[in-house]
Design a protein around this motif. Structure first.
Motif, PDB file in Angstrom:
ATOM      1  N   ALA A 105      41.628  45.139 -16.894  1.00  0.00           N
ATOM      2  CA  ALA A 105      42.080  45.225 -18.282  1.00  0.00           C
ATOM      3  C   ALA A 105      42.818  43.969 -18.727  1.00  0.00           C
ATOM      4  CB  ALA A 105      42.986  46.441 -18.452  1.00  0.00           C
ATOM      5  N   GLY A 106      42.865  42.946 -17.864  1.00  0.00           N
ATOM      6  CA  GLY A 106      43.573  41.715 -18.211  1.00  0.00           C
ATOM      7  C   GLY A 106      45.079  41.835 -18.154  1.00  0.00           C
ATOM      8  N   VAL A 107      45.586  42.801 -17.382  1.00  0.00           N
ATOM      9  CA  VAL A 107      47.028  43.020 -17.237  1.00  0.00           C
ATOM     10  C   VAL A 107      47.477  42.429 -15.904  1.00  0.00           C
ATOM     11  CG1 VAL A 107      48.846  44.770 -17.033  1.00  0.00           C
ATOM     12  CG2 VAL A 107      46.941  45.113 -18.632  1.00  0.00           C
ATOM     13  N   ASP A 108      48.538  41.639 -15.922  1.00  0.00           N
ATOM     14  CA  ASP A 108      49.077  41.038 -14.703  1.00  0.00           C
ATOM     15  C   ASP A 108      49.905  42.086 -13.963  1.00  0.00           C
ATOM     16  OD1 ASP A 108      50.220  39.566 -12.691  1.00  0.00           O
ATOM     17  OD2 ASP A 108      51.135  38.056 -14.003  1.00  0.00           O
ATOM     18  N   TYR A 109      49.401  42.580 -12.835  1.00  0.00           N
ATOM     19  CA  TYR A 109      50.086  43.639 -12.088  1.00  0.00           C
ATOM     20  C   TYR A 109      51.447  43.195 -11.575  1.00  0.00           C
ATOM     21  CZ  TYR A 109      48.967  41.333  -7.649  1.00  0.00           C
ATOM     22  OH  TYR A 109      48.891  40.434  -6.614  1.00  0.00           O
ATOM     23  N   ARG A 110      51.643  41.867 -11.440  1.00  0.00           N
ATOM     24  CA  ARG A 110      52.903  41.383 -10.856  1.00  0.00           C
ATOM     25  C   ARG A 110      54.109  41.700 -11.726  1.00  0.00           C
ATOM     26  NH1 ARG A 110      50.798  35.347  -9.854  1.00  0.00           N
ATOM     27  NH2 ARG A 110      50.038  35.849 -11.960  1.00  0.00           N
ATOM     28  N   GLN A 111      53.894  41.874 -13.025  1.00  0.00           N
ATOM     29  CA  GLN A 111      55.029  42.199 -13.905  1.00  0.00           C
ATOM     30  C   GLN A 111      55.553  43.603 -13.657  1.00  0.00           C
ATOM     31  OE1 GLN A 111      54.047  42.975 -18.172  1.00  0.00           O
ATOM     32  NE2 GLN A 111      51.922  42.633 -17.540  1.00  0.00           N
ATOM     33  N   TYR A 112      54.783  44.413 -12.940  1.00  0.00           N
ATOM     34  CA  TYR A 112      55.206  45.793 -12.661  1.00  0.00           C
ATOM     35  C   TYR A 112      55.701  45.986 -11.231  1.00  0.00           C
ATOM     36  CZ  TYR A 112      53.291  46.929 -17.179  1.00  0.00           C
ATOM     37  OH  TYR A 112      53.057  46.963 -18.535  1.00  0.00           O
TER      38      TYR A 112
END
Length: 360
Positions: free
Chosen positions: A262-269
């Motif tokens: 989805a183009g979401v950077d998992y590292r921010q979570y």
């Protein structure tokens, strides 16, 4: 009959909700609406790129002011009640909590009759007992304290509703009236309200459609292959990598892949694991002793709680099978599942015997 999913999140969960929405659309091929409440002005997406529509701050005037909220139960949770008012173009709506991993497509859900306007799954954590928040009440007394006279109580993390019937109700007034009468006893506020309002009228569907954290350790994923896997506790699989023989560890990579698609950077979570040195040492010692055949008091208590819950689930599901309670399936349960569990020094754990559909 036109159907859609909807999700309600605040800015903290926006990326999770967007990733979940993309996967839902890829699996099911129907519209998905993400309602986000947070900073910024109002925005309504009328185009829905790739079948996912993002809306911002459209419910502030719909959700009544003064409703109780906490960090673990924020104001946005009430959005699942009010978002359907904003989706008049659909006949059926399916609500999902943002901490649900969509596993597979199951079209039979969309065709179920909804004579009472709502379908949901029994709350697994409260099968056989009241929640800890009930302050020691037995289950029947707890249900009465929130206005529920029967024995069935559903988890609102997955709901399918008849939108036209829903829109005919003034839920703002109903919710405020409930809080005035039962608010002191209601700790999962809007869920308790919905159970009170729809008691005796909601259509019960099987745990396939809301396979909750309280199901994980008991081996029922073969009886009820999960369509929606619900991480309904403070532990979330995207926060940190966990041991692969836990469900949270099992789904750490799939969540990364879902967010990446989805183009979401998992590292921010990602979040560091917060555990004191002494707690880690005690857990490590208990695990070391377990590996040598010595059970500590902590482990014995864990097994005792597991057996009590296992008994409650088994008897509850047998009763449900005999009564034919689930509108989506019939099933037999002639023996109790016997899953393999291990003790990690703090908790009993296992992974699930499941598979999920890959999507591009």
């Amino acid at each position: 009959m036109r159907s859609a999913f909807y999700i309600t999140v605040d800015d903290r969960y926006l990326g999770i909700g967007q990733a979940q929405a993309r996967r839902l659309h890829a699996l099911w091929g129907i519209d998905v609406h993400v309602f986000v409440e947070g900073e910024g002005g109002k925005f309504r997406d009328e185009n829905g790129r790739d079948g996912v529509f993002l809306h911002r701050n459209l419910m502030d005037d719909l959700i009544p002011q003064g409703l109780p909220a906490t960090e673990s139960w924020p104001r946005i949770v009430y959005g699942r009640i009010f978002a359907p008012y904003l989706l008049p173009q659909y006949d059926r709506l399916i609500y999902l909590d943002a901490d649900i991993f969509p596993m597979v497509r199951a079209d039979e859900l969309l065709g179920l009759a909804l004579p009472g306007g709502l379908a949901a799954v029994q709350d697994a954590a409260s099968i056989g007992s009241a929640p800890r928040s009930a302050g020691g009440l037995d289950r029947a007394a707890w249900l009465r304290s929130i206005g529920v006279q029967g024995a069935r109580y559903f988890n609102a993390g997955v709901m399918m509703l008849d939108r036209q019937a829903w829109a005919s109700v003034d839920f703002g007034a109903e919710l405020l009236a409930f809080m005035t009468r039962y608010g002191d006893a209601a700790h999962t506020q809007d869920q308790d309200f919905l159970n009170c309002y729809f008691q005796g009228r909601w259509t019960e569907i099987s745990p396939r459609f809301n396979f909750q954290k309280a199901h994980f350790n008991y081996g029922y994923e073969q009886v009820f292959p999960p369509v929606f896997l619900h991480f309904s506790s403070f532990e979330k699989p995207w926060l940190q990598e966990a041991a692969p023989d836990t469900v949270h560890g099992q789904f750490f990579r799939p969540y990364q892949q879902m967010m990446g698609a989805a183009g979401v950077d998992y590292r921010q979570y990602l979040r560091p694991r917060r555990q004191s040195v002494m707690r880690r040492l005690r857990g490590g010692m208990r695990k070391w002793l377990t590996q040598r055949g010595i059970r500590t008091g902590k482990e014995r208590r864990q097994w005792q709680e597991w057996r009590q819950k296992s008994d409650a689930l088994y008897q509850g599901f047998r009763d449900d099978a005999a009564a034919g309670r689930y509108r989506d399936m019939d099933f037999l349960l002639d023996r109790r599942p016997e899953p393999e569990l291990s003790f990690d020094g703090s908790y009993l754990r296992r992974s699930l015997d499941v598979s999920f559909d890959p999507v591009q």
